[in-house]
Design a protein around this motif. Structure first.
Motif, PDB file in Angstrom:
ATOM      1  N   SER A  70      60.856  22.823   2.529  1.00  0.00           N
ATOM      2  CA  SER A  70      62.006  22.125   3.077  1.00  0.00           C
ATOM      3  C   SER A  70      63.071  23.162   3.414  1.00  0.00           C
ATOM      4  O   SER A  70      62.942  24.326   3.073  1.00  0.00           O
ATOM      5  N   LYS A  71      64.129  22.732   4.090  1.00  0.00           N
ATOM      6  CA  LYS A  71      65.148  23.714   4.445  1.00  0.00           C
ATOM      7  C   LYS A  71      65.765  24.261   3.160  1.00  0.00           C
ATOM      8  O   LYS A  71      65.951  23.552   2.181  1.00  0.00           O
ATOM      9  N   LEU A  72      66.048  25.524   3.182  1.00  0.00           N
ATOM     10  CA  LEU A  72      66.500  26.221   1.993  1.00  0.00           C
ATOM     11  C   LEU A  72      67.994  26.498   2.047  1.00  0.00           C
ATOM     12  O   LEU A  72      68.550  26.747   3.113  1.00  0.00           O
ATOM     13  N   THR A  73      68.626  26.449   0.887  1.00  0.00           N
ATOM     14  CA  THR A  73      70.016  26.854   0.724  1.00  0.00           C
ATOM     15  C   THR A  73      70.011  28.123  -0.120  1.00  0.00           C
ATOM     16  O   THR A  73      69.428  28.145  -1.206  1.00  0.00           O
ATOM     17  N   PHE A  74      70.637  29.175   0.390  1.00  0.00           N
ATOM     18  CA  PHE A  74      70.621  30.476  -0.271  1.00  0.00           C
ATOM     19  C   PHE A  74      71.966  30.825  -0.878  1.00  0.00           C
ATOM     20  O   PHE A  74      73.022  30.422  -0.376  1.00  0.00           O
ATOM     21  N   GLY A  75      71.930  31.626  -1.935  1.00  0.00           N
ATOM     22  CA  GLY A  75      73.126  32.287  -2.431  1.00  0.00           C
ATOM     23  C   GLY A  75      73.450  33.483  -1.543  1.00  0.00           C
ATOM     24  O   GLY A  75      72.686  33.818  -0.632  1.00  0.00           O
ATOM     25  N   LYS A  76      74.562  34.145  -1.840  1.00  0.00           N
ATOM     26  CA  LYS A  76      74.998  35.284  -1.028  1.00  0.00           C
ATOM     27  C   LYS A  76      74.098  36.491  -1.195  1.00  0.00           C
ATOM     28  O   LYS A  76      74.028  37.350  -0.326  1.00  0.00           O
ATOM     29  N   GLY A  77      73.434  36.576  -2.326  1.00  0.00           N
ATOM     30  CA  GLY A  77      72.594  37.737  -2.594  1.00  0.00           C
ATOM     31  C   GLY A  77      73.328  38.781  -3.416  1.00  0.00           C
ATOM     32  O   GLY A  77      74.556  38.913  -3.335  1.00  0.00           O
ATOM     33  N   ILE A  78      72.581  39.494  -4.221  1.00  0.00           N
ATOM     34  CA  ILE A  78      73.143  40.612  -4.982  1.00  0.00           C
ATOM     35  C   ILE A  78      72.270  41.826  -4.732  1.00  0.00           C
ATOM     36  O   ILE A  78      71.041  41.723  -4.783  1.00  0.00           O
ATOM     37  N   THR A  79      72.914  42.940  -4.421  1.00  0.00           N
ATOM     38  CA  THR A  79      72.170  44.160  -4.124  1.00  0.00           C
ATOM     39  C   THR A  79      71.980  44.961  -5.404  1.00  0.00           C
ATOM     40  O   THR A  79      72.941  45.294  -6.094  1.00  0.00           O
ATOM     41  N   LEU A  80      70.728  45.248  -5.708  1.00  0.00           N
ATOM     42  CA  LEU A  80      70.354  45.990  -6.904  1.00  0.00           C
ATOM     43  C   LEU A  80      69.888  47.381  -6.523  1.00  0.00           C
ATOM     44  O   LEU A  80      69.077  47.543  -5.603  1.00  0.00           O
ATOM     45  N   SER A  81      70.397  48.365  -7.245  1.00  0.00           N
ATOM     46  CA  SER A  81      69.943  49.734  -7.061  1.00  0.00           C
ATOM     47  C   SER A  81      69.439  50.244  -8.409  1.00  0.00           C
ATOM     48  O   SER A  81      70.164  50.200  -9.409  1.00  0.00           O
TER      49      SER A  81
END
Lengths: 117, 113
Positions: free
Chosen positions: B99-110
Motif C-alpha cells: 500500500s502507499k507508504l508514509t516515511f519518516g525524515k530519515g536519519i543518516t548513520l555513519s
C-alpha cells in the motif's frame, strides 16, 4: 532480472518548462508507485497505479502534475510549468501485486534528480 | 502533529557499536511497519518488515514495535562501515507493504572504521 529503472538520472530545466520522467518497473509487477523526495526528507507518496489505471492520485500536489501508464508497464510522470519548488528526487517503485492482494515489497528505482533553475 | 516523527541526526558511531534508531507515529490506521535503508544517490531498499508488536530479528538487525505507545525502533548490533546510510522508518495502511507508504525524515548513520 533487472530492477526498477528510471530515466533520465538527472534532469536540469528552467522554470516554466515541461518535463517527463520515465519509470520501467520490474517485469511482471502490476503495481507502480511514484514518490518525491526533497533534500533531507523521506519520500512522499504521489500516485500509484494498478495496471493501467491510477488507483490513488491523492499525493499529486496540484494539476501541473500528471502520470500515465498506458500499457500497464512503463509509466511517465509529467510536470507542466515547472517551478523551483519542484526540485527533488522523483522515485518510482513497483510491487508484484497491488493493494488488497497481499503484502508484497515495493522495490525502488534509483530516482530522477530534477533541478529547476 | 506530524504523522511520523523520527529522531534527528546525523549519527556517528565507531565500528562495532550498537545503534538504536527510533520513530514515533500518531496515525492509528498504520498497521505495517518497515525500515528502509538508503545509500547515497540510490533508492530505498527494504530492510525489515513487521505488522505486530514485539521484536523481529534478522541477523544483526532487530526491529521493535510497540503499538500501544506508537513507537518503533531499529537496533543494529556490531555495526559495520557498510551500514553507513540513511535509515527511514515507514508505515503502510491495513493492506500490507504494497500500500502507499508514509516515511519518516530519515536519519543518516555513519560508522567509523
Amino acid at each position: 532480472g533487472a530492477g526498477v529503472s528510471q530515466t533520465p538520472s538527472n534532469k536540469v530545466t528552467e522554470k516554466g518548462k515541461y518535463v517527463e520522467l520515465r519509470c520501467d518497473p520490474i517485469s511482471g509487477h502490476t503495481a507502480l508507485y511514484w514518490y518525491r523526495q526533497s533534500l533531507g526528507q523521506g519520500p512522499e507518496f504521489l500516485i500509484y497505479f494498478q495496471g493501467t489505471g491510477a488507483a490513488d492520485d491523492s499525493g499529486l500536489p496540484n494539476d501541473r502534475f500528471f502520470a500515465v501508464r498506458p500499457e500497464g508497464s512503463v509509466s511517465t510522470l509529467k510536470i507542466q510549468r515547472t517551478e523551483r519548488g519542484d526540485s527533488a528526487v522523483y522515485l518510482c517503485a513497483s510491487s508484484l501485486t497491488w493493494v488488497g492482494q497481499g503484502a508484497d515489497e515495493q522495490f525502488f528505482g534509483p530516482g530522477t534528480r530534477l533541478t529547476v533553475l | 502533529q506530524k504523522e511520523v516523527e523520527q529522531d534527528p541526526g546525523p549519527l556517528s558511531v565507531p565500528e562495532g557499536a550498537i545503534v538504536s534508531l527510533n520513530c514515533t507515529y500518531s496515525n492509528s490506521a498504520f498497521q505495517y511497519f518497515m525500515w528502509y535503508r538508503q545509500y547515497s544517490r540510490k533508492g530505498p531498499e527494504l530492510l525489515m518488515y513487521t505488522y505486530s508488536s514485539g521484536n523481529k530479528e534478522d541477523g544483526r538487525f532487530t526491529a521493535q514495535v510497540d503499538k500501544s505507545s506508537k513507537y518503533i525502533s531499529l537496533f543494529i548490533r556490531d555495526s559495520q562501515p557498510s551500514d553507513s546510510a540513511t535509515y527511514l522508518c515507514a508505515w503502510g495502511g491495513d493492506t500490507g507493504a504494497n500500500s502507499k507508504l508514509t516515511f519518516g525524515k530519515g536519519i543518516t548513520l555513519s560508522v567509523r572504521p
